[in-house]
Structure formats: C-alpha cells, structure tokens
Design a protein around this motif. Structure first.
Motif, short mmCIF file in Angstrom:
data_model
loop_
_atom_site.label_atom_id
_atom_site.label_comp_id
_atom_site.label_asym_id
_atom_site.label_seq_id
_atom_site.Cartn_x
_atom_site.Cartn_y
_atom_site.Cartn_z
N LEU A 138 14.61 -0.98 1.92
CA LEU A 138 13.27 -0.59 2.32
C LEU A 138 13.09 0.90 2.07
O LEU A 138 13.99 1.70 2.33
CB LEU A 138 13.03 -0.91 3.79
N ASP A 140 10.91 3.07 3.42
CA ASP A 140 10.19 3.85 4.42
C ASP A 140 10.68 3.43 5.80
O ASP A 140 10.77 2.24 6.10
CB ASP A 140 8.69 3.56 4.27
N GLN A 143 8.17 1.29 7.71
CA GLN A 143 8.20 -0.11 7.29
C GLN A 143 9.43 -0.82 7.85
O GLN A 143 9.38 -2.00 8.21
CB GLN A 143 8.18 -0.20 5.77
N SER A 239 13.03 -7.02 2.01
CA SER A 239 11.71 -6.56 1.61
C SER A 239 11.00 -7.52 0.67
O SER A 239 9.76 -7.64 0.71
CB SER A 239 11.83 -5.18 0.95
N TRP A 244 2.64 -7.41 2.76
CA TRP A 244 2.19 -6.30 3.60
C TRP A 244 0.69 -6.06 3.45
O TRP A 244 0.10 -6.33 2.41
CB TRP A 244 2.93 -5.01 3.20
N ALA A 251 1.77 0.59 6.60
CA ALA A 251 1.79 -0.81 6.19
C ALA A 251 2.28 -1.71 7.32
O ALA A 251 3.19 -1.35 8.08
CB ALA A 251 2.68 -0.98 4.96
N THR A 252 1.66 -2.87 7.43
CA THR A 252 2.06 -3.87 8.43
C THR A 252 2.37 -5.18 7.72
O THR A 252 1.81 -5.46 6.65
CB THR A 252 0.95 -4.10 9.47
#
Length: 378
Positions: A138, A140, A143, A239, A244, A251-252
């Motif tokens: 990932l 971030d 995230q 990921s 997202w 981002a969700t």
C-alpha cells in the motif's frame, strides 16, 4: 492450455504466456444463455493478468460484469459456492462486498466441459492498484489504516458465520498446519490425498527444510494460537482486492472482492496475511532483498484496533505468526504448479523463494526489525 496472445503476471512480475486461455466470445455467447445479467451483446473490455484463472470485465448492453473461469480441477461449482455463501453473509451484515450474480436456475456458479464459471457485478469504486503487480505494498498510511479498519469490520461480521473447512487445499489459505502441534506429521498424512504435492516433495529434503526454516517459528506460537477462535477470513487482503472512492489519503474502501482464498482460519491469521501482502515489497529489493514498510504495517494494525480490540498478547502473537502465515498457502501453490499446470519450475519458486525464502527473511536483520516494531506496538 496456453493462449499466446494472452499474457499474465509471472512470479517475478514478468510478462509471461498464460496457463489458461483468455475468455472467448464463444464462451460469452454460451454464458448468455445461462445468466440473465448477460442479456444482450457482450464483449470483453479487459482481461485480468492474474495467472491462476481467466477473468474478464465484460460489457453487456448498458451493464458491466466480471466473468471468472476456473479449470474444474481447481474449482468446481460446489467449491465456489463455499466462497459465495461467505460473501452473502458479509453482504447481509452490511459489508461492501462484490455482488455475486446468479444463473437462471439460481446457481452462483456453473460448470461446462472442463471449466467452472462465476459472475460478479462490477464493483463500485476505482481500482487504484490495477496497474500494480501483486505484492505491491500500500502506498499511503491513511489507506493502510482504512484497509485495517475494514478488515476488522469483516471479522466482526464473520464472527456470526459458521461453515466447515473448505473442501480443497488448492489455492486456499488454510491454517491447518500452523495450528497443528506436529505439522510434519499432519502433512505426511495429507500427502496421500494430495498427489501433486507428494510428487514435488518427494524430490526435496522437505522435512529437513521445514525443521530448519519453519518449525523454530512454529514451536514458539502453537500453544498460544490454539486459544484463538476459528474465524472465516478473506485471507488475501491486499491492495489489488479492494476498490476505492477518492484518491490519496482521503480514499475510502468501496468494494471488497476476490474471496478465492477465504477459509476458516483466525482473525490474527487474516491480519498477519494483510501485513505480509501490503507492508513488505517482496519483489522490489533486488540483490538487497525485500524491503519492509514498517509504517504501513503499523497503520494496518492501528486501523484494525480502532474497530476491533486486540490485547497486547494478541499483538505479540500476531508478530510471531507473521514469519509462517504463508505456510499452508505456499504448499497449495506447489500442489497447483506441480499437479495442475505441470510447471515444476514454478513449484520450485513457490518452495524455495516463497515458502522457505519468506520464513528465512524474517530471521534476517530487516525481517527481525519489522517484527520488533510490531512487538513494540503491543
């Protein structure tokens, strides 16, 4: 079995010919007669580069859906139904899981010749990691926190789901050997029913290799792991299996998909797998070896604990589980490569690089540093 125009991601992130042919227009025409979602003209927009099955994003009139095809030696309709029932349970609990589409007769998967098919609605959201190879961490920490929190929500919902163990070992992330007090003895008993794996291991000093690489980690955790409740998990939480809404730190997660490795394991097993998949760049370190992203690991853990509490003892156990969480799945990959696709070279990678190599890495300085960070988080 190979379709030269269809390329997939190899074990070294290289571009290789697929073991399984791409989904064809002829197949889509046949499927149209069985799935109401495929009513109208259908065409494949994109073929997945993942190697273990064939899959395509399909446009059918105004709708899009995801068609996935497995060889019947890997998945039957009944085997896929095991995954689909778990997805249905999570959907009923309000989780944003991908929608399984049913055939005219109500079946969630159908068989035709040597193939088994399943259909899913197009997921809601963007695949931020679509062009990233598997095992890409990932990018971030925000995230990662979101991913950890969503995994905890899955586990809260899964606590009410009770179903037997999967009916296959092939490409399923089970924890049978990890929970066993004597993994070598259990594996020996299993080999009679797993001829592909037995053939491969007959050429290895496998007992010695496991004694050296895996069992020292195992003996330190098996008694504590016995206290962890059995819980169905996604078991491939990375990921590439999440869609997202939004970009970057804001981002969700809007859709969870690909439950192919799901099985009854434990919450810590599923979380350890998520850290292994998302916080270690296994294929990017070159001669220096894999690179750990401790910040991503801590963010996954922090996001998880915001939703579902973990005791200090559980976090210590999580760290101790990490070096061998891949054990059962790595053996299932070996069984697949040796017994299904007939690729002993790929089986060698799964044995030496994946199963043994990952466990060895955790004994190295960077591997132990990551484990120390997780222990400190307890």
């Amino acid at each position: 079995m190979t379709h030269t125009d269809h390329r997939v991601q190899g074990l070294d992130n290289d571009d290789i010919a697929a073991d399984w042919p791409a989904i064809s227009d002829t197949e889509l025409a046949w499927l149209r007669g069985h799935y109401p979602a495929l009513d109208g003209d259908c065409r494949a927009l994109w073929h997945s580069p993942r190697p273990f099955s064939a899959a395509a994003l399909v446009q059918c009139g105004p709708r899009r859906c995801f068609v996935k095809r497995h060889h019947c030696s890997v998945r039957t309709a009944d085997m896929l139904a095991e995954e689909h029932r778990f997805i249905a349970h999570l959907a009923a609990a309000g989780l944003p899981v991908v929608k399984v589409l049913h055939a005219h007769d109500g079946a969630s998967a159908i068989e035709h010749g040597s193939w088994t098919y399943e259909l899913h609605a197009e997921g809601d959201g963007h695949d931020l990691y679509r062009d990233s190879p598997s095992w890409t961490p990932l990018g971030d920490t925000a995230q990662a926190r979101a991913a950890g929190a969503m995994l905890a929500r899955v586990h809260l919902a899964a606590a009410g789901y009770h179903a037997p163990q999967r009916s296959t070992h092939l490409l399923v992330a089970r924890d049978d050997l990890i929970r066993a007090h004597d993994p070598v003895a259990l594996l020996k008993r299993d080999l009679a029913g797993r001829p592909g794996l037995a053939t491969y291991l007959s050429r290895q000093h496998w007992e010695h290799d496991l004694q050296r690489t895996v069992l020292p980690w195992h003996v330190a955790l098996v008694d504590r792991l016995a206290a962890e409740p059995v819980l169905w998990g996604h078991n491939d939480w990375h990921s590439s299996n999440l869609l997202w809404q939004g970009q970057g730190p804001e981002a969700t997660i809007s859709t969870i998909f690909d439950f192919g490795l799901a099985s009854p394991t434990s919450a810590l097993f599923d979380l350890a797998t998520a850290i292994e998949r998302n916080a270690i760049a296994w294929l990017e370190g070159g001669s220096a070896g894999p690179v750990a992203h401790a910040g991503i690991a801590l963010a996954l853990l922090a996001g998880y604990r915001q939703v579902r509490a973990l005791s200090a003892a559980q976090v210590h156990l999580l760290a101790d589980l990490l070096p061998i969480v891949h054990l059962d799945f790595a053996l299932s990959e070996i069984e697949y490569f040796q017994g299904v696709t007939g690729s002993p070279a790929n089986a060698d990678v799964a044995w030496h690089t994946f199963l043994l190599g990952h466990a060895d890495w955790f004994a190295s300085r960077p591997g132990r540093a990551l484990l120390d960070v997780l222990h400190a988080a307890a």
